[in-house]
Design a protein around this motif. Structure first.
Motif, short mmCIF file in Angstrom:
data_model
loop_
_atom_site.label_atom_id
_atom_site.label_comp_id
_atom_site.label_asym_id
_atom_site.label_seq_id
_atom_site.Cartn_x
_atom_site.Cartn_y
_atom_site.Cartn_z
N ARG A 174 0.83 -1.19 0.00
CA ARG A 174 0.00 0.00 0.00
C ARG A 174 0.87 1.25 0.00
O ARG A 174 1.82 1.37 0.78
N TYR A 175 0.53 2.17 -0.88
CA TYR A 175 1.20 3.47 -0.93
C TYR A 175 0.20 4.49 -0.39
O TYR A 175 -0.83 4.76 -1.02
N TYR A 176 0.54 5.07 0.76
CA TYR A 176 -0.42 5.95 1.41
C TYR A 176 0.28 7.12 2.10
O TYR A 176 1.31 6.96 2.75
N HIS A 177 -0.31 8.30 1.91
CA HIS A 177 0.11 9.46 2.68
C HIS A 177 -1.02 10.47 2.66
O HIS A 177 -1.61 10.76 1.61
N SER A 178 -1.33 11.03 3.83
CA SER A 178 -2.34 12.08 3.95
C SER A 178 -1.73 13.26 4.67
O SER A 178 -0.99 13.09 5.66
N GLU A 190 -0.12 13.70 -1.70
CA GLU A 190 -0.97 12.68 -1.09
C GLU A 190 -1.16 11.51 -2.05
O GLU A 190 -1.17 11.69 -3.27
N ASN A 192 -3.01 7.26 -2.17
CA ASN A 192 -3.70 6.14 -1.53
C ASN A 192 -3.93 5.06 -2.58
O ASN A 192 -4.97 5.01 -3.23
N GLU A 194 -3.91 0.96 -3.04
CA GLU A 194 -3.93 -0.31 -2.34
C GLU A 194 -3.04 -1.33 -3.04
O GLU A 194 -2.78 -1.22 -4.25
N GLN A 204 -3.75 8.57 -10.25
CA GLN A 204 -3.25 7.44 -9.47
C GLN A 204 -1.96 6.88 -10.05
O GLN A 204 -1.02 6.56 -9.33
N ASP A 207 0.79 9.37 -9.19
CA ASP A 207 1.17 9.27 -7.78
C ASP A 207 2.04 8.04 -7.54
O ASP A 207 3.01 8.09 -6.77
N TYR A 208 1.69 6.94 -8.21
CA TYR A 208 2.42 5.68 -8.02
C TYR A 208 3.86 5.78 -8.52
O TYR A 208 4.80 5.36 -7.83
#
Length: 350
Positions: A174-178, A190, A192, A194, A204, A207-208
């Motif tokens: 999972r790549y996540y940041h808030s 940011e 998100n 999965e 997306q 971001d990836y």
């Protein structure tokens, strides 16, 4: 006999006229593609005399700079920052397209306009002198002749991915940041995404491939090259050619490049078409962390070995398809079975 001669002559004329019509249509189509690049594309100022000449039919090396330049800010000086440096070598004769990512934290000698040299991260060249200085720095570092330069902005990347119908990627975790509740000093892009095999589109996908805050620059480079390889393998040449005009418009509108005149554009389009059937060969850039963590560095000997691998890359001799009946494929499968550890299911190796 007279009737047969007339029929034969008529057949020859039909063939010639058909060939002429097809040739005229092909030339008209090529002219339309060239016009799209010339009329809708954006030029990179100041690089014309820095690039290396290309021999007819020879391979070409392209420096790709990923930046956050927005389309609406294209006329504002200093409105972009470089984010990614990739060298791409198109050489159909070698049966492979070589791709090498250069770490943006690499310690490099940046040649300044006053004749001096600045020691800094290679990413700093863009801030100091834009694409021109970045090009000169990469060429000074690698010694590789660079024939074209392409600066891709984030909007163009997202639009191209969406136009192609998105890309299926096996996301490893999972790549996540808030940024919610975080001070400005701790805020960054940011994300998100999965884990698991899934279709990545637009923002997306961007971001990836851009994510690096909990990874090293090497991990991010490997992720970017994997994305390119997966994308190339999922779209047939016919589907790309069928949508060639709109894809070329996206390329032209959301990139800056040195390709402005008819002959270089034609050479590049021809070479890209010939190389499109070849697999992508990833060449790793084996830099190491410098004490203190500010830079990464590479020894002269290792750098030369890496550059040689990039310039002379060839297609792997290993099996790429399970139904491949060639001797090389059978030998590769036998080797894989010998290496397989006990207890692992078929097809899985350490």
């Amino acid at each position: 006999m007279g009737v047969l001669k007339k029929a034969a002559l008529a057949g020859v004329l039909v063939v010639l006229l058909t060939a002429a019509t097809v040739s005229s249509a092909a030339l008209l189509e090529v002219d339309q593609l060239v016009d799209i690049v010339r009329n809708e594309g954006q030029a990179i100022p100041g690089v014309k005399n820095v690039l290396d000449d290309i021999s007819d039919g020879g391979p070409q090396t392209v420096l790709v700079i990923g930046s956050d330049r927005r389309y609406q800010d294209r006329g504002i000086k200093g409105a972009a920052r470089s984010d990614t440096l990739i060298l791409v070598r198109l050489d159909p004769d070698r049966g492979v397209t070589a791709v090498m990512s250069i770490p943006r934290d690499l310690k490099a000698q940046i040649p300044l306009d006053n004749g001096g040299v600045a020691t800094d991260k290679i990413n700093a060249a863009y801030s100091l002198g834009g694409p021109n200085l970045t090009l000169r720095t990469v060429r000074k570092l690698t010694g590789v002749p660079i024939n074209h330069i392409v600066e891709v902005n984030f909007d163009g990347f997202q639009r191209a991915v969406n136009r192609l119908g998105c890309v299926f990627i096996d996301v490893d975790h999972r790549y996540y940041h808030s940024n919610v509740g975080l001070p400005l000093s701790a805020q960054y892009a940011e994300i998100n995404v999965e884990p698991g095999y899934q279709k990545l589109c637009g923002s997306q996908s961007l971001d990836y491939v851009r994510f690096r805050h909990t990874d090293s620059d090497f991990v991010r480079a490997a992720r970017q090259q994997d994305f390119l390889r997966q994308a190339k393998g999922q779209f047939s040449l016919s589907s790309i050619l069928g949508d060639r005009k709109e894809l070329l418009r996206i390329f032209s509108r959301y990139t800056r490049t040195d390709l402005r005149s008819r002959e270089p554009i034609l050479k590049f389009l021809k070479l890209a078409f010939l190389a499109s059937k070849n697999p992508i060969r990833e060449v790793k850039f084996p830099a190491t962390d410098v004490a203190g963590g500010t830079y990464v560095d590479i020894s002269p000997a290792t750098l030369q070995q890496t550059v040689d691998e990039f310039r002379n890359a060839r297609e792997s001799g290993g099996a790429r398809q399970t139904n491949d009946k060639s001797r090389a494929a059978k030998k590769a499968r036998r080797t894989q079975r010998r290496r397989q550890a006990p207890g692992l299911p078929p097809g899985i190796i350490p």
